[in-house]
Each structure stands twice: as structure tokens, then as C-alpha cells.
Design a protein around this motif. Structure first.
Motif, PDB file in Angstrom:
ATOM      1  N   VAL A 206       4.751  18.883   9.085  1.00 14.96           N
ATOM      2  CA  VAL A 206       4.747  17.428   8.889  1.00 14.96           C
ATOM      3  C   VAL A 206       5.514  17.054   7.614  1.00 14.96           C
ATOM      4  N   ALA A 207       6.493  16.164   7.792  1.00 17.89           N
ATOM      5  CA  ALA A 207       7.309  15.728   6.646  1.00 17.89           C
ATOM      6  C   ALA A 207       6.687  14.527   5.945  1.00 17.89           C
ATOM      7  N   ALA A 208       6.221  13.553   6.748  1.00 21.57           N
ATOM      8  CA  ALA A 208       5.812  12.289   6.121  1.00 21.57           C
ATOM      9  C   ALA A 208       4.792  11.541   6.955  1.00 21.57           C
ATOM     10  N   PHE A 209       3.983  10.756   6.261  1.00 21.90           N
ATOM     11  CA  PHE A 209       3.115   9.760   6.888  1.00 21.90           C
ATOM     12  C   PHE A 209       3.643   8.406   6.446  1.00 21.90           C
ATOM     13  N   ILE A 210       3.958   7.542   7.419  1.00 21.29           N
ATOM     14  CA  ILE A 210       4.457   6.203   7.079  1.00 21.29           C
ATOM     15  C   ILE A 210       3.491   5.148   7.612  1.00 21.29           C
ATOM     16  N   ALA A 211       3.210   4.144   6.792  1.00 23.00           N
ATOM     17  CA  ALA A 211       2.289   3.083   7.227  1.00 23.00           C
ATOM     18  C   ALA A 211       2.502   1.819   6.407  1.00 23.00           C
ATOM     19  N   GLU A 212       2.058   0.712   6.994  1.00 22.70           N
ATOM     20  CA  GLU A 212       2.061  -0.571   6.285  1.00 22.70           C
ATOM     21  C   GLU A 212       0.728  -0.668   5.533  1.00 22.70           C
ATOM     22  N   PRO A 213       0.765  -0.874   4.219  1.00 17.13           N
ATOM     23  CA  PRO A 213      -0.490  -0.879   3.434  1.00 17.13           C
ATOM     24  C   PRO A 213      -1.473  -1.960   3.863  1.00 17.13           C
ATOM     25  N   VAL A 214      -0.987  -3.129   4.185  1.00 21.42           N
ATOM     26  CA  VAL A 214      -1.771  -4.146   4.889  1.00 21.42           C
ATOM     27  C   VAL A 214      -0.968  -4.426   6.148  1.00 21.42           C
ATOM     28  N   GLY A 215      -1.648  -4.512   7.283  1.00 29.37           N
ATOM     29  CA  GLY A 215      -0.920  -4.641   8.542  1.00 29.37           C
ATOM     30  C   GLY A 215      -0.011  -5.868   8.577  1.00 29.37           C
ATOM     31  N   GLY A 216       1.105  -5.722   9.260  1.00 22.93           N
ATOM     32  CA  GLY A 216       2.006  -6.850   9.444  1.00 22.93           C
ATOM     33  C   GLY A 216       1.738  -7.523  10.774  1.00 22.93           C
ATOM     34  N   SER A 217       2.820  -7.916  11.446  1.00 27.25           N
ATOM     35  CA  SER A 217       2.634  -8.678  12.676  1.00 27.25           C
ATOM     36  C   SER A 217       2.044  -7.828  13.798  1.00 27.25           C
ATOM     37  N   SER A 218       2.256  -6.506  13.753  1.00 27.15           N
ATOM     38  CA  SER A 218       1.788  -5.680  14.877  1.00 27.15           C
ATOM     39  C   SER A 218       0.269  -5.577  14.940  1.00 27.15           C
ATOM     40  N   THR A 219      -0.404  -5.746  13.813  1.00 30.62           N
ATOM     41  CA  THR A 219      -1.872  -5.686  13.843  1.00 30.62           C
ATOM     42  C   THR A 219      -2.489  -7.052  13.537  1.00 30.62           C
ATOM     43  N   GLY A 220      -1.672  -7.981  13.075  1.00 29.72           N
ATOM     44  CA  GLY A 220      -2.233  -9.279  12.691  1.00 29.72           C
ATOM     45  C   GLY A 220      -2.915  -9.229  11.343  1.00 29.72           C
ATOM     46  N   ALA A 221      -2.226  -8.623  10.362  1.00 26.19           N
ATOM     47  CA  ALA A 221      -2.686  -8.641   8.966  1.00 26.19           C
ATOM     48  C   ALA A 221      -4.040  -7.956   8.753  1.00 26.19           C
ATOM     49  N   THR A 222      -4.234  -6.811   9.384  1.00 29.98           N
ATOM     50  CA  THR A 222      -5.484  -6.087   9.128  1.00 29.98           C
ATOM     51  C   THR A 222      -5.447  -5.485   7.716  1.00 29.98           C
ATOM     52  N   VAL A 223      -6.575  -5.587   7.047  1.00 22.93           N
ATOM     53  CA  VAL A 223      -6.693  -5.022   5.696  1.00 22.93           C
ATOM     54  C   VAL A 223      -7.591  -3.791   5.807  1.00 22.93           C
ATOM     55  N   PRO A 224      -7.075  -2.596   5.484  1.00 23.05           N
ATOM     56  CA  PRO A 224      -7.914  -1.393   5.607  1.00 23.05           C
ATOM     57  C   PRO A 224      -9.135  -1.482   4.694  1.00 23.05           C
ATOM     58  N   PRO A 225     -10.237  -0.827   5.066  1.00 16.69           N
ATOM     59  CA  PRO A 225     -11.432  -0.912   4.221  1.00 16.69           C
ATOM     60  C   PRO A 225     -11.228  -0.199   2.887  1.00 16.69           C
ATOM     61  N   PRO A 226     -12.107  -0.487   1.903  1.00 16.04           N
ATOM     62  CA  PRO A 226     -11.987   0.178   0.599  1.00 16.04           C
ATOM     63  C   PRO A 226     -12.013   1.685   0.790  1.00 16.04           C
ATOM     64  N   GLY A 227     -11.221   2.379   0.025  1.00 16.57           N
ATOM     65  CA  GLY A 227     -11.230   3.844   0.072  1.00 16.57           C
ATOM     66  C   GLY A 227     -10.215   4.428   1.036  1.00 16.57           C
ATOM     67  N   TYR A 228      -9.684   3.597   1.949  1.00 19.48           N
ATOM     68  CA  TYR A 228      -8.756   4.130   2.963  1.00 19.48           C
ATOM     69  C   TYR A 228      -7.534   4.759   2.311  1.00 19.48           C
ATOM     70  N   TRP A 229      -6.885   3.995   1.434  1.00 21.30           N
ATOM     71  CA  TRP A 229      -5.627   4.497   0.872  1.00 21.30           C
ATOM     72  C   TRP A 229      -5.845   5.634  -0.102  1.00 21.30           C
ATOM     73  N   GLU A 230      -6.985   5.604  -0.807  1.00 21.01           N
ATOM     74  CA  GLU A 230      -7.300   6.705  -1.725  1.00 21.01           C
ATOM     75  C   GLU A 230      -7.417   8.003  -0.917  1.00 21.01           C
ATOM     76  N   ARG A 231      -8.112   7.896   0.219  1.00 23.27           N
ATOM     77  CA  ARG A 231      -8.293   9.079   1.066  1.00 23.27           C
ATOM     78  C   ARG A 231      -6.948   9.560   1.635  1.00 23.27           C
ATOM     79  N   VAL A 232      -6.139   8.609   2.090  1.00 24.05           N
ATOM     80  CA  VAL A 232      -4.846   8.987   2.666  1.00 24.05           C
ATOM     81  C   VAL A 232      -3.979   9.681   1.603  1.00 24.05           C
ATOM     82  N   ARG A 233      -4.014   9.174   0.382  1.00 23.50           N
ATOM     83  CA  ARG A 233      -3.229   9.798  -0.701  1.00 23.50           C
ATOM     84  C   ARG A 233      -3.690  11.245  -0.917  1.00 23.50           C
ATOM     85  N   GLN A 234      -5.036  11.430  -0.945  1.00 28.28           N
ATOM     86  CA  GLN A 234      -5.565  12.794  -1.146  1.00 28.28           C
ATOM     87  C   GLN A 234      -5.137  13.720  -0.009  1.00 28.28           C
ATOM     88  N   VAL A 235      -5.212  13.184   1.216  1.00 30.61           N
ATOM     89  CA  VAL A 235      -4.853  13.981   2.398  1.00 30.61           C
ATOM     90  C   VAL A 235      -3.380  14.404   2.319  1.00 30.61           C
TER      91      VAL A 235
END
Ligand SMILES: Cc1ncc(COP(=O)(O)O)c(C=O)c1O
Length: 451
Positions: A206-235
Motif C-alpha cells: 500500500v502506497a497511500a490512503f487518500i481522503a477528504e478530511p470533512v466530506g465534500g459533495s459525495s457524502t454531503g459534508a459528513t464530519v468524522p467523529p472525534p478521534g477518527y483522524w488521530e487513529r488514521v494517522r497512527q494506522v
């Protein structure tokens, strides 16, 4: 059949069967057509117009730059606007993200970012790392590599054979997942699903994980719950996977901070910017990364294996410099945070309207999801084309919104997005809500009439 009113035009329109109002002027949050009708630009075009329409300083900066130096190629020369733009983006960006590669569209920035990730691993001697992990739903652009990273079936259906296969992970979507956005979180909302996917694929591939930090039009502005990005960074750190934050839509202040990741304190390895960095006055995007990543290329092949005639363009960069200056001098990112609170507070009232299932987002970015049944969250049948009907009803009422379909299950799902310019006033937010309410009642009637 093409509309007779457009049959005499030579424009290959985005929608070939639609009749377009002809816009002649923009000012602040408003657009004016050739009959004098006024539209409130509730979505900043395509989430792009952050400083507002008709900012003379930006037009002047571009004009002055074009007079002095319209073009040089980025392979041969550097120049003032690109140096200034890069310095300003580096100043605004988190952690060690300090090298800026300017391009035109967001799709180009995503293409270049993914290629950079691949090239980094190859030149680090890890040639086996070539897979991309992405979220579903997601949107990263329409060129073939960016489309490969996107989970937007209606854009990609025709081109399946041409796309690179990505590894898809459920996006954190508190409205549609089993935990409903509440702790204890499901694997999609906690970030565990990202790790499971990387482990399943084999981290060495695996080279990369790509994601929108807050969802754009494809999800309708979903905001991930607290801790999501911290966990993704660790992973990503644990498995040596580069983290690419696609801030094309959310960057340049849209969610009330320079980047949507900023409140988490997380620093991605690569960040993409676009849309708002030149306020819609010019097509300008950027790949932003650290010296430690670029140094691997510097010590190897010596260049990013991505070349475009219009990268590092003087006039486009001057539009970016002028836009970022305008944002800073008028404290517009702070204003986006402040007016964002007003927007979400007022939009809360929409929940009592028919078919409104959810209202979400952050800053001056909001998604309103329509459902057949707010209790079960069952989507409306696609045959009703509700998002499209609502969008037309809103336009008829004088409000421009951004529709999206298919997020619920790849086919069904209706939502619209709001993303007004940062200069929006409280009165204009009230006007947005009032026009939205009127358009919704009208759209319900129209869909009812179609049954
Ligand atoms: C998150 C994200 N990335 C990339 C893109 C592609 O940008 P562009 O349409 O400028 O190519 C978009 C466009 O909407 C986007 O929202």
C-alpha cells in the motif's frame, strides 16, 4: 432533445438538454442574469467562490501580472508570484508541509499527489508499494487516476477498464452507518476499517490512503467523529502508508479553518488544495508536501514525474496570492467560522420540513439530506429525481444550491449542499433558509405532480 433556445449556440454545454440562464455579473453573494434576475449563490459556484464575486483587487492583480509577465515554463524559470504563493501556503499549512507544487484543477493536484506518493516509494526502494486505499463514498476528481480514487459510480461506469483498482473502505458516515455516529463507533466511523483494509491488502503493497478530511459533495459534508483522524494517522504511521488529505474542497477556509484537518492537529504527508485558493478567479490548485518527501526525489531522479504546461503559472499564482491576501486582510476565514455557526444554527430549523432527514457540516459547508422516511432513513426512489427537482425549484426561487445523488447505496440518495461565500451576512443566511423552505415545498409539489 436540445432546447431550441440553445440550439443556435456552439457551446458543448455541461448538460446538453438544459437551458442555462446567462449570467452577466457577480457581486458579493449574488449573481445577475441578462434579464436582471438576481440569484443568491448559496454554494459559491462549486464550493469555490470564498471571497465573493466581483473582487476588483484580485482582477487587478491578475491583469497587472499578465501585463508584466503572462507566461514562463516552470521547468525553465521561477518568478515572483509562484515564490509568494508557495511561501504563503507554506505559512498557513500545518507541520512540515512547506513545499508547494501549483497546478490548475483539483483533479490535476490529486493526480500529481498520487503519483508523488508512488514515486516516493519507488525512489525509497519500496517498489512493491503501489496500492491506493480510498473511502466510499468519496470524490477526488474526474481525470482517470483521480476518478479511480473516487467512489462515484455514475462518473466511472463507462471507464471501468481504464481505471486503476483502489481499495475501498467505508467512509465515516454517521447518518447511514450502523453506529449512527455515536460511540462505541463502528469500524467505518472509528477508523478501524482503514487499518483492516491496509492489513488485508498487505501493508507492504500500500502506497497511500487518500481522503477528504470533512466530506465534500459525495457524502454531503459528513464530519468524522472525534478521534477518527488521530487513529488514521497512527494506522498510516504503523504501516508506512502515506496519508494524503484531499482539501481541494475543504481547504482555504471553507470549514472555518485554513484546512479541515487543522482542528485535529494532524499533519498529513501530502495535502491537495484547489477551488478556494484563487477564489474562483482562476483555476489554481496545489500539491503541498514536506521537504523530507521531496528530498527522496531530489536525491533520486531529481524531479516529480508529472509535467503540465500550465503548472507554476504566473497569472494563476498571482490570483492565488491576491485571494490569500484578501482572505487574510479581511479576516475571512475567521468570518467563515463565525458565520458558519449562524448558518448551522439557522439550518437546524429545516429539520422540521418534509423529507429533510439530516443537516450536517462545519463552517460554511453544509449538506442537507432528503429521505423518504426520516425514521428509517430510507432514501427517496431515484425515479423521483428529488435532488435535481429541488435544485431547479431553488434556482426558480433565486437560490443556487449544489445537488448530489447516489451516496446512500451507489444509486439512491438525494442531498444538496450549501457553501456560500465567506462574505455572507446574517440577513443573507436568513434569505438562504427562506428560499430553501420555499423551494422544498415547491419541489414536493412538483414530485407529487409527477407521480
Ligand atoms: C475533494 C475534491 N477533490 C478533487 C476535486 C476535483 O477538483 P476539480 O473539479 O477542480 O478537478 C474535487 C471537486 O469537486 C473535490 O471536491
Amino acid at each position: 432533445m436540445p432546447d431550441p433556445a440553445t440550439a443556435g449556440s456552439h457551446v458543448f454545454y455541461r448538460k446538453l438538454t438544459r437551458r442555462y440562464p446567462r449570467i452577466v455579473r457577480g457581486e458579493g453573494c449574488y449573481l445577475f442574469d441578462d434579464s436582471g434576475r438576481r440569484y443568491l449563490d448559496g454554494c459559491g459556484g462549486a464550493f469555490t467562490v470564498n471571497v465573493g464575486h466581483g473582487v476588483a483587487e484580485i482582477a487587478a492583480a491578475m491583469g497587472e501580472q499578465a501585463c508584466v509577465l503572462g507566461y514562463v515554463n516552470g521547468t525553465a524559470f521561477t518568478h515572483g508570484p509562484v515564490e509568494e504563493l508557495a511561501a504563503e501556503i507554506a505559512r498557513l499549512s500545518p507541520g512540515d508541509l512547506e513545499l508547494v507544487y501549483p497546478l490548475g484543477s483539483g483533479s490535476e493536484a490529486v493526480e500529481a499527489a498520487l503519483k508523488l506518493a508512488r514515486q516516493y516509494w519507488v525512489e525509497s526502494g519500496r517498489t512493491e508499494k503501489n496500492k491506493i486505499v480510498t473511502l466510499t463514498p468519496s470524490y477526488h476528481g474526474n481525470t482517470l487516476l483521480a476518478l479511480s480514487a473516487s467512489a462515484r459510480p455514475h462518473y466511472s461506469a463507462l471507464f471501468g477498464d481504464w481505471l486503476v483498482e483502489g481499495i475501498r473502505v467505508r467512509a465515516p458516515d454517521g447518518y447511514r452507518c450502523e453506529c449512527r455516529g455515536r460511540a462505541p463507533y463502528c469500524a467505518g466511523c472509528s477508523g478501524a476499517a482503514v487499518e483492516e483494509a491496509i492489513v488485508r491488502a498487505g501493508p507492504d503493497s500500500v502506497a497511500a490512503f487518500i481522503a477528504e478530511p470533512v466530506g465534500g459533495s459525495s457524502t454531503g459534508a459528513t464530519v468524522p467523529p472525534p478521534g477518527y483522524w488521530e487513529r488514521v494517522r497512527q494506522v498510516c504511521d504503523r504501516h508506512r502508508v502515506l496519508l494524503i488529505a484531499d482539501e481541494v474542497l475543504t481547504g482555504a477556509g471553507r470549514t472555518g479553518t485554513w484546512s479541515a484537518l487543522e482542528p485535529t492537529g494532524i499533519v498529513p504527508d501530502i495535502m491537495t488544495l484547489g477551488k478556494g485558493i484563487a477564489g474562483g478567479y482562476a483555476p489554481l490548485s496545489a500539491v503541498v508536501t514536506s521537504r523530507s518527501i521531496a528530498d527522496v526525489l531530489a536525491g533520486g531522479s531529481g524531479a516529480l514525474a508529472h509535467a503540465q504546461t500550465f503548472s507554476h503559472h504566473p497569472v494563476l499564482c498571482s490570483a492565488g496570492v491576491a485571494t490569500l491576501r484578501y482572505l487574510r486582510e479581511h479576516r475571512l476565514i475567521e468570518r467563515a467560522a463565525q458565520m458558519g455557526q449562524v448558518l448551522h444554527q439557522r439550518l437546524g430549523g429545516l429539520r422540521r420540513l418534509p423529507l429533510v432527514g439530516d443537516v450536517r457540516g462545519r463552517g460554511l459547508l453544509a449538506g442537507i439530506e432528503f429521505v423518504a422516511d426520516p425514521e428509517t432513513r430510507e432514501p427517496l426512489p431515484r425515479s423521483a429525481a428529488f435532488a435535481e427537482t429541488f435544485t431547479q425549484a431553488a434556482l426558480d426561487a433565486g437560490l443556487v444550491v449544489w445537488p448530489n445523488i447516489g451516496h446512500a447505496d451507489g444509486r439512491n440518495g438525494d442531498l444538496v449542499m450549501l457553501a456560500p461565500p465567506f462574505v455572507v451576512t446574517e440577513d443573507q443566511i436568513d434569505e438562504i433558509v427562506e428560499l430553501f423552505d420555499r423551494a422544498l415545498r415547491d419541489a414536493v409539489d412538483r414530485v407529487g405532480a409527477m407521480k
